[in-house]
Design a protein around this motif. Structure first.
Motif, PDB file in Angstrom:
ATOM      1  N   THR A   1       0.836  -1.201   0.000  1.00 39.24           N
ATOM      2  CA  THR A   1       0.000   0.000   0.000  1.00 39.24           C
ATOM      3  C   THR A   1       0.871   1.250   0.000  1.00 39.24           C
ATOM      4  N   ALA A   2       1.932   1.237   0.788  1.00 39.52           N
ATOM      5  CA  ALA A   2       2.847   2.384   0.833  1.00 39.52           C
ATOM      6  C   ALA A   2       3.530   2.582  -0.518  1.00 39.52           C
ATOM      7  N   ILE A   3       3.942   1.493  -1.155  1.00 41.69           N
ATOM      8  CA  ILE A   3       4.578   1.588  -2.474  1.00 41.69           C
ATOM      9  C   ILE A   3       3.600   2.153  -3.496  1.00 41.69           C
ATOM     10  N   ALA A   4       2.373   1.660  -3.478  1.00 33.81           N
ATOM     11  CA  ALA A   4       1.361   2.158  -4.422  1.00 33.81           C
ATOM     12  C   ALA A   4       1.071   3.634  -4.173  1.00 33.81           C
ATOM     13  N   SER A   5       1.015   4.027  -2.919  1.00 30.37           N
ATOM     14  CA  SER A   5       0.752   5.433  -2.594  1.00 30.37           C
ATOM     15  C   SER A   5       1.868   6.328  -3.117  1.00 30.37           C
TER      16      SER A   5
ATOM     17  N   LEU B   1       3.938   5.573  -5.618  1.00 29.09           N
ATOM     18  CA  LEU B   1       3.915   5.476  -7.079  1.00 29.09           C
ATOM     19  C   LEU B   1       2.873   6.401  -7.677  1.00 29.09           C
ATOM     20  N   HIS B   2       1.717   6.482  -7.051  1.00 26.72           N
ATOM     21  CA  HIS B   2       0.619   7.297  -7.572  1.00 26.72           C
ATOM     22  C   HIS B   2       0.569   8.680  -6.930  1.00 26.72           C
ATOM     23  N   ARG B   3       1.556   8.968  -6.111  1.00 25.69           N
ATOM     24  CA  ARG B   3       1.661  10.259  -5.427  1.00 25.69           C
ATOM     25  C   ARG B   3       0.404  10.580  -4.615  1.00 25.69           C
ATOM     26  N   ASP B   4      -0.088   9.554  -3.953  1.00 26.09           N
ATOM     27  CA  ASP B   4      -1.246   9.725  -3.069  1.00 26.09           C
ATOM     28  C   ASP B   4      -0.741  10.288  -1.748  1.00 26.09           C
ATOM     29  N   LEU B   5      -0.826  11.584  -1.579  1.00 21.33           N
ATOM     30  CA  LEU B   5      -0.268  12.224  -0.394  1.00 21.33           C
ATOM     31  C   LEU B   5      -1.262  12.326   0.750  1.00 21.33           C
ATOM     32  N   THR B   6      -2.531  12.152   0.457  1.00 25.31           N
ATOM     33  CA  THR B   6      -3.540  12.265   1.507  1.00 25.31           C
ATOM     34  C   THR B   6      -4.388  11.000   1.541  1.00 25.31           C
ATOM     35  N   GLY B   7      -5.068  10.813   2.655  1.00 26.98           N
ATOM     36  CA  GLY B   7      -5.982   9.684   2.764  1.00 26.98           C
ATOM     37  C   GLY B   7      -7.091   9.767   1.732  1.00 26.98           C
ATOM     38  N   GLU B   8      -7.536  10.984   1.455  1.00 27.58           N
ATOM     39  CA  GLU B   8      -8.583  11.171   0.451  1.00 27.58           C
ATOM     40  C   GLU B   8      -8.109  10.710  -0.917  1.00 27.58           C
ATOM     41  N   ALA B   9      -6.896  11.053  -1.288  1.00 25.01           N
ATOM     42  CA  ALA B   9      -6.359  10.645  -2.591  1.00 25.01           C
ATOM     43  C   ALA B   9      -6.265   9.122  -2.682  1.00 25.01           C
ATOM     44  N   LYS B  10      -5.872   8.488  -1.588  1.00 27.01           N
ATOM     45  CA  LYS B  10      -5.766   7.030  -1.565  1.00 27.01           C
ATOM     46  C   LYS B  10      -7.131   6.384  -1.753  1.00 27.01           C
ATOM     47  N   LEU B  11      -8.132   6.912  -1.045  1.00 31.54           N
ATOM     48  CA  LEU B  11      -9.483   6.363  -1.172  1.00 31.54           C
ATOM     49  C   LEU B  11     -10.045   6.568  -2.573  1.00 31.54           C
ATOM     50  N   LEU B  12      -9.852   7.760  -3.116  1.00 30.25           N
ATOM     51  CA  LEU B  12     -10.362   8.031  -4.456  1.00 30.25           C
ATOM     52  C   LEU B  12      -9.729   7.106  -5.492  1.00 30.25           C
ATOM     53  N   ARG B  13      -8.418   6.856  -5.359  1.00 31.00           N
ATOM     54  CA  ARG B  13      -7.764   5.951  -6.302  1.00 31.00           C
ATOM     55  C   ARG B  13      -8.245   4.529  -6.084  1.00 31.00           C
ATOM     56  N   ALA B  14      -8.447   4.126  -4.842  1.00 29.27           N
ATOM     57  CA  ALA B  14      -8.884   2.762  -4.546  1.00 29.27           C
ATOM     58  C   ALA B  14     -10.249   2.471  -5.151  1.00 29.27           C
ATOM     59  N   PHE B  15     -11.120   3.488  -5.191  1.00 29.86           N
ATOM     60  CA  PHE B  15     -12.476   3.295  -5.691  1.00 29.86           C
ATOM     61  C   PHE B  15     -12.701   3.870  -7.088  1.00 29.86           C
TER      62      PHE B  15
END
Length: 90
Positions: free
Chosen positions: A66-70, A72-86
């Motif tokens: 999850t950290a590697i994917a974050s 890689l996709h420059r997911d800097l916030t929890g919101e960005a991670k959730l949006l990419r996940a869904f």
């Protein structure tokens, strides 16, 4: 070939069955029964510890991925991670 998850499910089932067997044979007395119950209890303890260790390794691996994917996709916030996940690819 069985998957890792399938093998883990089988191990969980064996552990549950062994626990049930120990619980239901407590009224049997005698040296042979007690020796068999002691061996089963030790094997059950070892299997439970190994399953817990393996599950911890899986969780650590999921956190790492999850950290590697974050990153890689420059997911800097929890919101960005959730949006990419869904995110739906349309």
């Amino acid at each position: 070939m069985p998957s890792q998850e399938s093998l883990l499910d089988d191990l969980r089932q064996v552990i549950e069955n062994a626990e049930e067997l120990l619980k239901n044979t407590g009224d049997y007395h005698g040296a042979l029964y007690q020796a068999a119950r002691d061996k089963l209890a030790q094997a059950l303890h070892n299997a439970t510890a190994e399953l817990a260790r393996f599950e911890d390794v899986q969780i650590d691996r999921m956190i790492e991925l999850t950290a590697i994917a974050s990153r890689l996709h420059r997911d800097l916030t929890g919101e960005a991670k959730l949006l990419r996940a869904f995110k739906r690819d349309v």
